[in-house]
Enzyme design. Structure first.
Site, PDB file in Angstrom:
ATOM      1  N   ASP A 133       0.830  -1.209   0.000  1.00 48.73           N
ATOM      2  CA  ASP A 133       0.000   0.000   0.000  1.00 48.73           C
ATOM      3  C   ASP A 133       0.868   1.264   0.000  1.00 48.73           C
ATOM      4  O   ASP A 133       0.521   2.257  -0.634  1.00 48.73           O
ATOM      5  CB  ASP A 133      -0.911  -0.002   1.233  1.00 48.73           C
ATOM      6  CG  ASP A 133      -1.943  -1.113   1.149  1.00 48.73           C
ATOM      7  OD1 ASP A 133      -2.452  -1.371   0.049  1.00 48.73           O
ATOM      8  OD2 ASP A 133      -2.222  -1.732   2.188  1.00 48.73           O
ATOM      9  N   SER A 165      -6.973   1.871  13.061  1.00 50.08           N
ATOM     10  CA  SER A 165      -6.166   1.562  14.257  1.00 50.08           C
ATOM     11  C   SER A 165      -6.602   2.361  15.475  1.00 50.08           C
ATOM     12  O   SER A 165      -6.334   1.974  16.600  1.00 50.08           O
ATOM     13  CB  SER A 165      -4.691   1.872  14.010  1.00 50.08           C
ATOM     14  OG  SER A 165      -4.225   1.200  12.900  1.00 50.08           O
ATOM     15  N   GLN A 214       2.066   9.259   3.885  1.00 51.73           N
ATOM     16  CA  GLN A 214       3.312   8.901   4.575  1.00 51.73           C
ATOM     17  C   GLN A 214       4.286  10.074   4.696  1.00 51.73           C
ATOM     18  O   GLN A 214       5.359   9.911   5.277  1.00 51.73           O
ATOM     19  CB  GLN A 214       3.989   7.679   3.922  1.00 51.73           C
ATOM     20  CG  GLN A 214       4.632   7.898   2.570  1.00 51.73           C
ATOM     21  CD  GLN A 214       3.658   7.855   1.433  1.00 51.73           C
ATOM     22  OE1 GLN A 214       2.795   8.716   1.329  1.00 51.73           O
ATOM     23  NE2 GLN A 214       3.798   6.883   0.550  1.00 51.73           N
TER      24      GLN A 214
END
Ligand code: NAD
Length: 290
Positions: free
Chosen positions: A70, A191, A248
């Protein structure tokens, strides 16, 4: 019609090896036909000619094939972010989890066949998150996130006002806030207790990271899904040193005045080759198969 493709891989040996194999297969893929020409008066010769289906174009590809996980797809998207409206993405999975990857490294022939028949009209489109950042000195920047954007603090508590469209919604105190796209809902958002959203739902989601809730400080305390017509504005206290992320990419900032999140209709397109329904992918990734 010849399709312009580019392969975007990561540095892992498996991705490199898969990338080399795919490049060879794409070059070799084509339709053989017999072409006749007059070699000399009255002498007709025939030869086999191959019409290629694909050519490589790193500058303006129509299709970008990401090979890795990913994270590789996120990097591929950001490399081609400016041109993303004219590109269809497809992922080959050589990493751990594959939410953006439809093919395994041993399915390259299937991938090539699928790429031959797909086109821009049947591409699958998912919303991107528009992120507008305003700085104390008046400067402004804007970005698009494929997964999410976060405003975080680790050493001390982040204190920030959160507005939904034009009204003040809450004063947040805690580690941070994550605003995600529907496709990003299975990533960081999940998460921290956010809901998994089908990627075609046109909405964004805000989830809290370790909010402080007691008699003095109060936030909603649960993730919220915000409609496309609304914006989310986060205004940290003046001078706060914080981490700001777009997927990211991470920036350490001390001069962030506010971040405004919205869905402006811009989408990412995936080549219509998907053979795994979204909910089956969720089950396989997080629950496992029997
Ligand atoms: P990474 O190497 O730290 O990997 C993060 C993990 O998230 C990988 O397993 C990746 O496959 C998975 N992932 C990424 N996008 C996903 C998606 N849309 N759905 C389900 N899983 C997904 O970092 P990376 O590979 O460069 O990916 C960056 C992403 O990592 C960020 O966009 C963020 O979503 C995620 N992240 C998660 C946490 C967390 O869950 N606590 C913390 C930081 C970042």
């Amino acid at each position: 019609m010849v399709k312009k493709v580019w392969i975007y891989d990561n540095e892992s040996p498996k991705s490199q090896e898969t990338s080399r194999r795919l490049r060879k297969k794409l070059l070799a893929s084509g339709t053989l036909r017999t072409e006749a020409h007059e070699a000399s008066p009255g002498l007709i010769q025939t030869q086999l000619v191959q019409d290629g289906h694909f050519e490589f174009d790193e500058i303006s590809p129509e299709i970008v094939i990401s090979i890795g996980g990913d994270g590789t797809m996120l990097s591929a998207f950001h490399k081609y972010e400016e041109q993303a409206d004219n590109i269809r993405f497809v992922g080959v999975h050589t990493g751990h989890l594959g939410f953006y990857t439809d093919f395994l490294a041993n399915q390259l022939d299937e991938l090539i066949e699928a790429l031959r028949t797909e086109n821009s009209k049947n591409a699958v489109r998912y919303p991107l998150l528009k992120v507008e950042v305003k700085f104390d000195d008046g400067n402004e920047k804007s970005y698009y996130a494929l997964n999410e954007s976060t405003v975080r603090r680790g050493d001390e508590t982040l204190v920030a006002e959160v507005d939904i469209s034009e009204f003040i919604f809450e004063k947040f105190r805690g580690d941070g806030l994550v605003v995600s796209t529907p496709t990003g809902s299975t990533a960081y958002n999940k998460s921290i207790g956010g809901a998994v959203m089908h990627p075609q739902v046109e909405a964004m989601q805000m989830a809290e990271i370790a909010s402080i809730n007691n008699r003095v400080f109060r936030t909603l305390g649960s993730p919220m899904i915000v409609a496309k017509k609304d914006t989310i504005r986060i205004r940290p206290e003046i001078g706060t040193k914080l981490w700001f992320t777009i997927d990211q990419k991470e920036y350490k900032l001390a001069n962030l005045k506010e971040v405004i999140y919205s869905l402006d209709g811009r989408t990412i397109s995936f080549a219509n080759c998907a053979h795994t329904p979204f909910w089956s992918r969720v089950r396989n990734s997080f629950i496992g198969t029997d």
